[in-house]
Write a protein that holds these residues in place. Structure first.
Motif, PDB file in Angstrom:
ATOM      1  N   TYR A  17      23.660   5.105 -16.854  1.00 29.68           N
ATOM      2  CA  TYR A  17      22.960   5.005 -15.633  1.00 29.68           C
ATOM      3  C   TYR A  17      22.454   6.218 -15.260  1.00 29.68           C
ATOM      4  O   TYR A  17      21.069   6.197 -14.794  1.00 29.68           O
ATOM      5  N   LEU A  18      23.083   7.145 -15.166  1.00 31.60           N
ATOM      6  CA  LEU A  18      22.426   8.438 -14.550  1.00 31.60           C
ATOM      7  C   LEU A  18      21.424   9.295 -15.541  1.00 31.60           C
ATOM      8  O   LEU A  18      20.468   9.515 -15.061  1.00 31.60           O
ATOM      9  N   ASN A  19      21.453   9.211 -16.852  1.00 31.37           N
ATOM     10  CA  ASN A  19      20.557   9.364 -17.690  1.00 31.37           C
ATOM     11  C   ASN A  19      19.228   8.546 -17.717  1.00 31.37           C
ATOM     12  O   ASN A  19      18.144   9.282 -17.603  1.00 31.37           O
ATOM     13  N   ASP A  20      19.430   7.174 -17.367  1.00 29.42           N
ATOM     14  CA  ASP A  20      18.241   6.392 -17.229  1.00 29.42           C
ATOM     15  C   ASP A  20      17.491   6.916 -15.923  1.00 29.42           C
ATOM     16  O   ASP A  20      15.965   6.730 -15.753  1.00 29.42           O
ATOM     17  N   GLN A  21      18.346   6.691 -14.912  1.00 30.47           N
ATOM     18  CA  GLN A  21      17.773   7.039 -13.446  1.00 30.47           C
ATOM     19  C   GLN A  21      17.416   8.382 -13.352  1.00 30.47           C
ATOM     20  O   GLN A  21      16.307   8.768 -12.672  1.00 30.47           O
ATOM     21  N   ASN A  22      17.927   9.638 -13.974  1.00 31.39           N
ATOM     22  CA  ASN A  22      17.608  10.704 -13.827  1.00 31.39           C
ATOM     23  C   ASN A  22      17.328  11.177 -12.239  1.00 31.39           C
ATOM     24  O   ASN A  22      16.453  11.833 -12.248  1.00 31.39           O
ATOM     25  N   ARG A  23      18.309  10.971 -11.474  1.00 30.64           N
ATOM     26  CA  ARG A  23      18.385  11.561 -10.190  1.00 30.64           C
ATOM     27  C   ARG A  23      19.648  11.547  -9.701  1.00 30.64           C
ATOM     28  O   ARG A  23      20.654  10.906 -10.207  1.00 30.64           O
ATOM     29  N   PRO A  24      19.830  12.251  -8.484  1.00 27.79           N
ATOM     30  CA  PRO A  24      21.341  12.569  -8.237  1.00 27.79           C
ATOM     31  C   PRO A  24      21.700  11.411  -7.172  1.00 27.79           C
ATOM     32  O   PRO A  24      21.075  10.779  -6.571  1.00 27.79           O
ATOM     33  N   TYR A  25      23.253  11.237  -7.480  1.00 28.87           N
ATOM     34  CA  TYR A  25      24.025  10.196  -6.664  1.00 28.87           C
ATOM     35  C   TYR A  25      25.419  10.591  -6.246  1.00 28.87           C
ATOM     36  O   TYR A  25      25.791  11.663  -7.063  1.00 28.87           O
ATOM     37  N   SER A  26      25.931   9.890  -5.178  1.00 34.69           N
ATOM     38  CA  SER A  26      27.275  10.298  -5.112  1.00 34.69           C
ATOM     39  C   SER A  26      28.145   9.370  -5.520  1.00 34.69           C
ATOM     40  O   SER A  26      27.574   8.279  -6.075  1.00 34.69           O
ATOM     41  N   ALA A  27      29.418   9.285  -5.575  1.00 39.19           N
ATOM     42  CA  ALA A  27      30.419   8.523  -6.158  1.00 39.19           C
ATOM     43  C   ALA A  27      30.186   7.081  -5.459  1.00 39.19           C
ATOM     44  O   ALA A  27      30.225   6.021  -6.152  1.00 39.19           O
ATOM     45  N   GLN A  28      29.969   7.297  -4.192  1.00 44.08           N
ATOM     46  CA  GLN A  28      29.742   6.045  -3.304  1.00 44.08           C
ATOM     47  C   GLN A  28      28.726   5.187  -3.976  1.00 44.08           C
ATOM     48  O   GLN A  28      28.369   4.056  -3.960  1.00 44.08           O
ATOM     49  N   ASP A  29      27.476   6.014  -3.910  1.00 40.02           N
ATOM     50  CA  ASP A  29      26.034   5.435  -4.449  1.00 40.02           C
ATOM     51  C   ASP A  29      26.425   4.814  -5.852  1.00 40.02           C
ATOM     52  O   ASP A  29      25.906   3.513  -5.808  1.00 40.02           O
ATOM     53  N   ILE A  30      26.952   5.341  -6.633  1.00 43.35           N
ATOM     54  CA  ILE A  30      27.409   4.742  -8.172  1.00 43.35           C
ATOM     55  C   ILE A  30      27.953   3.541  -7.982  1.00 43.35           C
ATOM     56  O   ILE A  30      27.774   2.523  -8.669  1.00 43.35           O
ATOM     57  N   PHE A  31      29.086   3.580  -7.173  1.00 44.04           N
ATOM     58  CA  PHE A  31      30.041   2.358  -7.185  1.00 44.04           C
ATOM     59  C   PHE A  31      29.130   1.239  -6.545  1.00 44.04           C
ATOM     60  O   PHE A  31      29.088   0.004  -6.921  1.00 44.04           O
ATOM     61  N   GLY A  32      28.383   1.498  -5.515  1.00 47.39           N
ATOM     62  CA  GLY A  32      27.795   0.550  -4.729  1.00 47.39           C
ATOM     63  C   GLY A  32      26.667  -0.224  -5.645  1.00 47.39           C
ATOM     64  O   GLY A  32      26.350  -1.323  -5.587  1.00 47.39           O
ATOM     65  N   ASN A  33      26.173   0.860  -6.692  1.00 48.37           N
ATOM     66  CA  ASN A  33      24.710   0.165  -7.430  1.00 48.37           C
ATOM     67  C   ASN A  33      25.335  -0.459  -8.711  1.00 48.37           C
ATOM     68  O   ASN A  33      24.609  -1.202  -9.043  1.00 48.37           O
ATOM     69  N   LEU A  34      26.661  -0.231  -9.414  1.00 51.74           N
ATOM     70  CA  LEU A  34      26.984  -0.882 -10.418  1.00 51.74           C
ATOM     71  C   LEU A  34      28.172  -1.831 -10.087  1.00 51.74           C
ATOM     72  O   LEU A  34      28.384  -2.319 -11.199  1.00 51.74           O
ATOM     73  N   GLN A  35      28.989  -1.673  -9.251  1.00 48.29           N
ATOM     74  CA  GLN A  35      30.267  -2.563  -9.302  1.00 48.29           C
ATOM     75  C   GLN A  35      29.975  -3.909  -9.356  1.00 48.29           C
ATOM     76  O   GLN A  35      30.816  -4.789 -10.030  1.00 48.29           O
ATOM     77  N   ARG A  36      28.857  -4.339  -8.673  1.00 49.32           N
ATOM     78  CA  ARG A  36      28.561  -5.955  -8.565  1.00 49.32           C
ATOM     79  C   ARG A  36      28.277  -6.456 -10.005  1.00 49.32           C
ATOM     80  O   ARG A  36      28.791  -7.443 -10.540  1.00 49.32           O
TER      81      ARG A  36
END
Length: 215
Positions: A17-36
């Motif tokens: 996900y980080l390599n595809d998006q290539n933009r900064p995220y917080s842990a909360q952002d990552i969890f929120g975007n991928l958890q569902r």
């Protein structure tokens, strides 16, 4: 998925996900975007990010109390000045197109809302039929009134008006007399006018929202 298997699985998903998006995220952002979609918990996301950073697969930056994670930029080919300008131009074009599409969507949403609030063809047909029936009823009633032969005679009408005038005058006179009498009583009454009315049981025209008609 067990807790022991959750973090490694999350690491694979997060790295991609980080390599595809290539933009900064917080842990909360990552969890929120991928958890569902992937179902891992926040703890697994945090552990996976920390492990990926330790392994050098992603980069980590600390801003105050928050950590930001992003893809390792060394894996991406360097972009020249000309290519950057081309990308900037494409970004501007896409931004303009997005704004135009967004504006069109707003207009269409407004039109859809207006249509949803409008009557359907069937409802309009029913309403027209009801109005036509009501109109016919009124026309028939008007026709009967115009053709009636038992109209009120002028002298009878005059008599009714005169009686009404007499009753209104008497109403005014009696109301004035009652007001004078009440004022006289209130001169020696220790309480307010309202309390006096309540104790005696007096009801005024105003209490019943009645106004003396004009003569």
């Amino acid at each position: 998925m067990s807790k022991s298997k959750e973090s490694p699985a999350a690491a694979v998903v997060i790295l991609k996900y980080l390599n595809d998006q290539n933009r900064p995220y917080s842990a909360q952002d990552i969890f929120g975007n991928l958890q569902r979609e992937h179902g891992f918990g926040k703890t697994a996301a945090v552990k996976a990010l920390e492990q990926l950073a330790q392994d050098g697969k992603i980069k980590e930056k600390v801003y105050g109390k928050q950590k930001i994670y992003f893809a390792d930029q060394s894996q991406f080919a360097a972009i020249g000045e000309a290519e950057l300008k081309t990308l900037d131009s494409q970004t501007c074009d896409l931004s303009d197109k997005f704004q135009n599409v967004q504006q069109s969507c707003r207009q269409m949403e407004a039109e859809l809302k207006e249509l949803n609030n409008s009557m359907t063809t069937q409802e309009i047909s029913v309403e027209i039929a009801a109005l036509n029936e009501e109109c016919s009823s009124h026309q028939e009633r008007l026709k009967k009134i115009k053709s009636a032969t038992n109209h009120v005679a002028p002298e009878d009408k005059e008599k009714v008006y005169n009686e009404r005038k007499q009753y209104v005058k008497e109403w005014r006179k009696r109301k004035r007399m009652a007001a004078d009498l009440i004022d006289a009583v209130l001169d020696g009454y220790p309480k307010s006018r309202k309390q006096f009315f309540e104790e005696v049981g007096i009801e005024t025209d105003e209490d019943h929202k009645v106004t003396i008609p004009d003569l």
